[in-house]
Design an enzyme around this catalytic site. Structure first.
Site, PDB file in Angstrom:
ATOM      1  N   THR A 144       0.832  -1.203   0.000  1.00  0.00           N
ATOM      2  CA  THR A 144       0.000   0.000   0.000  1.00  0.00           C
ATOM      3  C   THR A 144       0.872   1.261   0.000  1.00  0.00           C
ATOM      4  O   THR A 144       1.963   1.270   0.593  1.00  0.00           O
ATOM      5  CB  THR A 144      -0.936   0.031   1.229  1.00  0.00           C
ATOM      6  N   SER A 179      -1.131   3.069  10.788  1.00  0.00           N
ATOM      7  CA  SER A 179      -2.155   2.214  11.414  1.00  0.00           C
ATOM      8  C   SER A 179      -1.534   0.829  11.546  1.00  0.00           C
ATOM      9  O   SER A 179      -0.547   0.509  10.861  1.00  0.00           O
ATOM     10  CB  SER A 179      -3.414   2.128  10.546  1.00  0.00           C
ATOM     11  N   TYR A 181      -2.760  -1.869  10.510  1.00  0.00           N
ATOM     12  CA  TYR A 181      -2.904  -2.538   9.198  1.00  0.00           C
ATOM     13  C   TYR A 181      -1.748  -2.150   8.256  1.00  0.00           C
ATOM     14  O   TYR A 181      -1.075  -3.009   7.691  1.00  0.00           O
ATOM     15  CB  TYR A 181      -4.256  -2.184   8.551  1.00  0.00           C
ATOM     16  N   HIS A 182      -1.536  -0.828   8.111  1.00  0.00           N
ATOM     17  CA  HIS A 182      -0.476  -0.395   7.192  1.00  0.00           C
ATOM     18  C   HIS A 182       0.879  -0.947   7.650  1.00  0.00           C
ATOM     19  O   HIS A 182       1.741  -1.267   6.836  1.00  0.00           O
ATOM     20  CB  HIS A 182      -0.433   1.137   7.102  1.00  0.00           C
ATOM     21  N   LYS A 185       1.753  -4.295   6.350  1.00  0.00           N
ATOM     22  CA  LYS A 185       2.238  -4.271   4.968  1.00  0.00           C
ATOM     23  C   LYS A 185       3.734  -3.922   4.933  1.00  0.00           C
ATOM     24  O   LYS A 185       4.470  -4.393   4.070  1.00  0.00           O
ATOM     25  CB  LYS A 185       1.441  -3.251   4.150  1.00  0.00           C
TER      26      LYS A 185
HETATM   27  N1  USQ Z   1     -11.573   9.857   4.637  1.00  0.00           N
HETATM   28  C1  USQ Z   1     -12.500  10.857   4.768  1.00  0.00           C
HETATM   29  N2  USQ Z   1     -13.820  10.498   4.887  1.00  0.00           N
HETATM   30  C2  USQ Z   1     -14.237   9.185   4.867  1.00  0.00           C
HETATM   31  C3  USQ Z   1     -13.266   8.183   4.711  1.00  0.00           C
HETATM   32  C4  USQ Z   1     -11.941   8.543   4.599  1.00  0.00           C
HETATM   33  O1  USQ Z   1     -12.173  12.056   4.776  1.00  0.00           O
HETATM   34  O2  USQ Z   1     -15.441   8.944   4.995  1.00  0.00           O
HETATM   35  C5  USQ Z   1     -10.153  10.217   4.499  1.00  0.00           C
HETATM   36  C6  USQ Z   1      -9.239   9.538   5.517  1.00  0.00           C
HETATM   37  O3  USQ Z   1      -9.141  10.289   6.705  1.00  0.00           O
HETATM   38  C7  USQ Z   1      -7.937   9.427   4.766  1.00  0.00           C
HETATM   39  C8  USQ Z   1      -8.349   9.330   3.299  1.00  0.00           C
HETATM   40  O4  USQ Z   1      -9.707   9.754   3.244  1.00  0.00           O
HETATM   41  O5  USQ Z   1      -7.167  10.556   4.945  1.00  0.00           O
HETATM   42  C9  USQ Z   1      -8.227   7.948   2.716  1.00  0.00           C
HETATM   43  O6  USQ Z   1      -8.964   7.067   3.526  1.00  0.00           O
HETATM   44  P1  USQ Z   1      -9.385   5.617   2.985  1.00  0.00           P
HETATM   45  O7  USQ Z   1     -10.218   4.972   4.043  1.00  0.00           O
HETATM   46  O8  USQ Z   1      -9.946   5.704   1.622  1.00  0.00           O
HETATM   47  O9  USQ Z   1      -7.952   4.949   2.810  1.00  0.00           O
HETATM   48  P2  USQ Z   1      -7.008   4.193   3.802  1.00  0.00           P
HETATM   49  O10 USQ Z   1      -7.523   4.069   5.179  1.00  0.00           O
HETATM   50  O11 USQ Z   1      -5.672   4.827   3.658  1.00  0.00           O
HETATM   51  O12 USQ Z   1      -7.005   2.713   3.215  1.00  0.00           O
HETATM   52  C10 USQ Z   1      -7.384   2.394   1.879  1.00  0.00           C
HETATM   53  C11 USQ Z   1      -7.592   0.883   1.801  1.00  0.00           C
HETATM   54  C12 USQ Z   1      -6.284   0.186   2.121  1.00  0.00           C
HETATM   55  C13 USQ Z   1      -5.202   0.680   1.199  1.00  0.00           C
HETATM   56  C14 USQ Z   1      -5.099   2.199   1.269  1.00  0.00           C
HETATM   57  C15 USQ Z   1      -4.165   2.765   0.234  1.00  0.00           C
HETATM   58  O13 USQ Z   1      -8.615   0.493   2.688  1.00  0.00           O
HETATM   59  O14 USQ Z   1      -6.442  -1.215   1.984  1.00  0.00           O
HETATM   60  O15 USQ Z   1      -3.991   0.131   1.629  1.00  0.00           O
HETATM   61  O16 USQ Z   1      -6.376   2.768   0.985  1.00  0.00           O
HETATM   62  S1  USQ Z   1      -3.379   4.239   0.823  1.00  0.00           S
HETATM   63  O17 USQ Z   1      -4.378   5.140   1.352  1.00  0.00           O
HETATM   64  O18 USQ Z   1      -2.650   4.815  -0.262  1.00  0.00           O
HETATM   65  O19 USQ Z   1      -2.520   3.806   1.913  1.00  0.00           O
END
Ligand code: USQ
Length: 416
Positions: A144, A179, A181-182, A185
């Protein structure tokens, strides 16, 4: 090529198995349906009405004229993984079989420890099975972009050359996960890198950004081929959640200031990129890293795009800032490289609004299923370990539209 998709029942796995088969590969899948259980644990369900695996396999055969060999079981079980490898002898393994949610891993010690066991044991079992049964095979491992965190400098693809006290070396770029989870990875990446060094295995570690979308072309008009689409606070990613919220007239939940930047990629591009990685393997002993995303946005820009696409079809989308349940930077520099996949032929969709229109159309049809689990949309899992619904940071402005249930058949019509 014989390709094993670990996690074939998931959001990416089910779509990828179809795309690879359509390209002429022989695909087998493994899964133990845990994703279905986790989403149920959160009181939610897939917005798209996904089928049981037996029906999925039948649809697979009818649509692609090929069998999907399916192995049911837990990748954390060493004997099972060895048996799959001995039986199927994969030439490539796409490992998507992990617990993918940051908030889920932050619930409590039990969830953090489960995430570590599930993710690390599964990857270790695959590495040992590769060494002992198929040492020439290629592991495409889903990592990720979150492994890097959000440093105040540009992010290379895995490695950078650094000069320190007069000496120079090319080293792994620092990983600063945010996190549990991260963090799994990050551990996986270290384990895979070491296995390549010690045992001369070959691997592509995919640093993927946030994925969004409801469909890929291979699904055609057969609703049994649809992949799952989650919108709950753990398994729904930001854009997917925003679209689900828009579809039922709930306000989009922008966490905190909304300046958080991430790389985003449509589902159809994700399967395209994973396929490119599989079809262009590295040499024995090589561990390479691809940053896999199409474009960087902050979440406020995303919400605005969802609003634009939603308003066009009369959804009257509202955006609201809520307390951020996570601990993360809300205003920051973010400039990751993503050149390797483009060099190998990745052709980005580059039409986020077009993709959002397709998603909103699909989800409007499914809105009854989202509405039925409406409470699951609202976040209460906090990074400090408490569980309290977030508060709105602004004045209420939205009215909830009544829901209209449309027969799902209509969704099956191919989107133009
Ligand atoms: N966010 C909002 N509102 C929401 C949901 C999320 O503002 O309702 C914000 C979060 O605070 C965060 C961003 O949007 O800053 C991304 O959140 P996300 O839930 O889309 O992404 P994340 O938790 O980082 O995890 C997701 C996948 C995970 C993958 C990751 C890629 O669930 O499996 O590893 O995206 S990355 O984000 O590039 O690490």
């Amino acid at each position: 090529m014989r390709i094993l998709v670990a996690g074939v029942d998931g959001y990416l796995g089910w779509a990828l198995a179809q795309h690879l088969t359509q390209r002429g590969h022989t695909v087998a899948g493994a899964d133990n349906y845990l994703r279905r259980d986790w989403v149920a644990e959160l009181g939610s369900q897939s917005a798209t009405p996904i089928r049981r695996m037996t029906e999925r396999i039948e649809a697979f055969r009818e649509n692609f004229g090929k069998n999907l060999q399916f192995f049911r079981g837990d990748l954390a079980d060493h004997d099972l993984v060895m048996n799959i490898f001995r039986h199927f002898r994969p030439e490539a393994i796409v490992h998507l079989g992990e617990m993918p949610s940051a908030p889920y891993s932050m619930i409590d010690a039990g969830h953090a420890i489960f995430t570590h066991k599930n993710n690390l044991f599964g990857t270790l079992n695959i590495l040992f099975a590769m060494r002992d049964v198929c040492p020439e095979s290629h592991l495409v491992k889903l990592g990720t972009m979150g492994e890097y965190g959000t440093p105040d400098v540009d992010i290379p693809e895995g490695f950078f050359t650094i000069e320190y006290r007069g000496r120079t070396d090319t080293l792994p770029f620092p990983r600063q996960a945010n996190s549990w989870y991260h963090q799994t990875k990050v551990h996986d990446s270290n384990n895979v890198m070491m296995a390549c060094r010690l045992w001369k295995l070959r691997s592509t570690d995919i640093m993927q950004g946030v994925v969004y979308g409801t469909r890929i072309d291979a699904m055609g008009d057969d609703e049994r081929l649809l992949t799952r689409f989650d919108f709950d606070q753990c398994f729904g990613t930001a854009i997917n959640r925003f679209c689900a919220q828009a579809a039922i007239g709930a306000p989009l939940t922008l966490y905190g200031q909304g300046g958080q930047k991430r790389g985003f990629i449509p589902l159809r591009d994700s399967v395209q990129c994973l396929t490119i990685a599989v079809e262009n393997p590295p040499k024995g002993g090589e561990y390479r890293v691809f940053n896999q995303f199409e474009h960087v946005y902050n979440v406020t820009e995303l919400a605005a795009k969802v609003k634009k696409a939603g308003d066009e079809i009369g959804l009257n989308v509202q955006i609201r800032n809520v307390e951020n349940p996570r601990q993360e930077q809300e205003q920051h520099y973010y400039n990751p490289d993503h050149k390797h996949l483009l060099k190998l032929g990745y052709r980005p969709t580059r039409d986020m609004l077009g993709e959002l229109r397709i998603m909103l159309k699909d989800l409007t049809i499914c809105r009854g299923r989202i509405e039925a689990r409406r409470e699951a949309l609202f976040p209460d899992i906090r990074w400090d370990g408490s569980r309290r619904p977030v508060e709105y940071l602004d004045e209420p402005v939205t009215e909830i539209e009544p829901t209209v249930q449309v027969p799902f058949r209509a969704l099956a019509r191919k989107q133009s």
